[in-house]
Design an enzyme around this catalytic site. Structure first.
Site, PDB file in Angstrom:
ATOM      1  N   ASP A   1       1.086  -0.743  -0.049  1.00  0.00           N
ATOM      2  CA  ASP A   1       0.104  -0.092   0.164  1.00  0.00           C
ATOM      3  C   ASP A   1       0.603   1.161  -0.155  1.00  0.00           C
ATOM      4  O   ASP A   1       1.816   1.221   0.820  1.00  0.00           O
ATOM      5  CB  ASP A   1      -0.890   0.181   1.576  1.00  0.00           C
TER       6      ASP A   1
ATOM      7  N   ARG B   1      -9.278   0.199  12.522  1.00  0.00           N
ATOM      8  CA  ARG B   1      -8.766   0.587  13.733  1.00  0.00           C
ATOM      9  C   ARG B   1      -9.495   1.327  15.009  1.00  0.00           C
ATOM     10  O   ARG B   1      -9.241   0.482  16.135  1.00  0.00           O
ATOM     11  CB  ARG B   1      -7.632   1.881  13.382  1.00  0.00           C
TER      12      ARG B   1
HETATM   13  P1  13P Z   1      -9.325   4.228   5.350  1.00  0.00           P
HETATM   14  O1  13P Z   1      -8.401   5.777   5.673  1.00  0.00           O
HETATM   15  O2  13P Z   1     -10.022   5.415   4.702  1.00  0.00           O
HETATM   16  O3  13P Z   1      -9.599   3.634   5.680  1.00  0.00           O
HETATM   17  O4  13P Z   1      -8.268   3.936   4.134  1.00  0.00           O
HETATM   18  C1  13P Z   1      -7.611   3.310   4.183  1.00  0.00           C
HETATM   19  C2  13P Z   1      -6.825   3.669   2.353  1.00  0.00           C
HETATM   20  O5  13P Z   1      -7.312   3.750   1.650  1.00  0.00           O
HETATM   21  C3  13P Z   1      -5.046   2.679   1.960  1.00  0.00           C
HETATM   22  O6  13P Z   1      -4.444   3.143   1.731  1.00  0.00           O
HETATM   23  O1  G3H Z   2      -3.039   4.567   3.338  1.00  0.00           O
HETATM   24  C1  G3H Z   2      -3.296   4.399   4.473  1.00  0.00           C
HETATM   25  C2  G3H Z   2      -3.165   3.156   5.467  1.00  0.00           C
HETATM   26  O2  G3H Z   2      -4.690   3.492   6.334  1.00  0.00           O
HETATM   27  C3  G3H Z   2      -1.865   3.035   5.845  1.00  0.00           C
HETATM   28  O3  G3H Z   2      -1.701   3.877   6.922  1.00  0.00           O
HETATM   29  O4  G3H Z   2       0.925   4.609   6.894  1.00  0.00           O
HETATM   30  O5  G3H Z   2      -0.370   4.418   8.762  1.00  0.00           O
HETATM   31  O6  G3H Z   2       0.205   1.818   7.922  1.00  0.00           O
HETATM   32  P1  G3H Z   2      -0.311   3.669   8.057  1.00  0.00           P
HETATM   33 ZN    ZN Z   3      -4.431   4.956   0.970  1.00  0.00          ZN
END
Ligand code: 13P
Ligand code: G3H
Ligand code: ZN
Length: 326
Positions: free
Chosen positions: A93, A269
């Site tokens: 991600d 979360r």
């Molecule tokens: P949220 O903060 O809405 O859960 O989005 C998560 C996200 O886009 C992770 O890449």
């Molecule tokens: O887009 C962000 C995701 O919610 C991941 O969050 O970088 O704190 O793990 P994080």
């Molecule tokens: Zn995201």
């Protein structure tokens, strides 16, 4: 079974969206696998086929750095053994170019996201193109991002940050990406909208028309920030005033417009926070980590099954298996 997001999107396109859920630790991982098999109760043995869903497990750079990235791989590989029926993709991600290469070389990830959306258009294409070449050479697929997600608090939800449909088409063609995250009004975290703000379905419609037929779109920042969980957190001593998210009933209409992947992290979360706050409030003498951990895994599994119902992915697992010929 680990598959690519491309394989999942082929099955989902136009009908439902696949849930992309972030994990950081063991309890989230177990809750996630159970929930996607419809095994909400910790002692449930059988897969609930009416709820079992394909899914995407997302790992952020923050999650990789939380302990050691190797723990995540070990946990997920073990979960795959414990829950052999699962079909899922392992996805990086919001990767940088460097972290994308690390994941591509690891032999574990089936999909990476290169997030170069903060660069100007041509530079975003150039970086994405490089990652695509390295990833495709190893059979790994690439999600890119065009436009920038805003935050109400940052006052940047506006036309300048939203994805421009004509640019989306050019970006896909020149970068070679396999899916595209689009900015259509959402933002990360628990404070997405105020007043009459919401998902820009009008922009999404234009993007779907502009991009190649059946090209998978991705929606980040899609937690629904359920009032029920926010209220539970606040009633147990939390301070989350005015938190708000995406209306869950907009997931399916977005899926019909080509959104194949819906990213959800914040909601997980919130469930974690509510369960742990309530647990310590209701049993102040407890100092054992297992009772709240068990409650969380069960609550999270139930929440995932509910979420998949809203995404339309619930009940699709066996059909995906058939489509993959497995
Ligand atoms: P949220 O903060 O809405 O859960 O989005 C998560 C996200 O886009 C992770 O890449
Ligand atoms: O887009 C962000 C995701 O919610 C991941 O969050 O970088 O704190 O793990 P994080
Ligand atoms: Zn995201």
């Amino acid at each position: 079974m680990i598959v690519t997001t491309k394989e999942l999107f082929k099955h989902a396109y136009g009908n439902y969206a696949v849930g992309a859920y972030n994990i950081n630790n063991l309890e989230q991982t177990v809750g996630l696998f159970r929930g996607n098999l419809g095994k909400a109760a910790s002692n449930a043995d059988n897969v609930d086929t009416s709820k079992a869903a394909p899914f995407i497990i997302q790992i952020s750079r923050g999650a990789r750095d939380y302990t050691d990235k190797r723990f995540l791989e070990a946990m997920i590989r073990t979960a795959e053994e414990v829950f052999p029926e699962v079909i899922f993709a392992v996805h990086l991600d919001h990767g940088t170019e460097e972290v994308c290469y690390d994941c591509i070389e690891s032999g574990f990830y089936s999909s990476v996201m290169i997030d170069a959306s903060h660069h100007e258009f041509e530079k975003n294409i150039e970086i994405t193109r490089r990652v695509v070449e390295r990833a495709h050479a190893k059979g790994i697929v690439v999600e890119a991002e065009l436009g920038q997600l805003g935050g109400v608090e940052e006052d940047v939800v506006g036309s300048v940050c939203l994805t421009q449909p004509d640019q989306a088409a050019e970006f896909i063609e020149k970068s070679g990406c396999d899916s595209l995250a689009v900015a259509i009004g959402t933002s990360h975290g628990a404070y997405k909208f105020s007043g009459s703000q919401g998902l820009r379905v009008d922009v999404l419609e234009k993007i779907q028309k502009a991009v190649p037929k059946n090209f998978p779109l991705v929606m980040h920042g899609s937690s629904s920030v359920p009032k029920e969980w926010v209220d539970r957190i606040n009633a147990a001593g939390g301070k989350l005033a005015n938190a708000s998210g995406v209306d869950e009933n907009q997931y399916l209409p977005a899926a019909k417009l080509g959104v194949c992947k819906i990213n959800i992290d914040t909601d997980g979360r919130l469930v974690w926070c509510a369960i742990h706050r309530e647990s310590f409030r209701d049993d102040p003498a407890n100092f054992d980590l297992r009772p709240p951990g068990k409650k969380f895994m069960a609550a999270y599994a139930q929440y995932i099954a509910h979420k998949n119902g809203k995404l339309g992915s619930a009940g699709q697992l066996e059909s995906v298996r058939k489509s993959l010929g497995k």
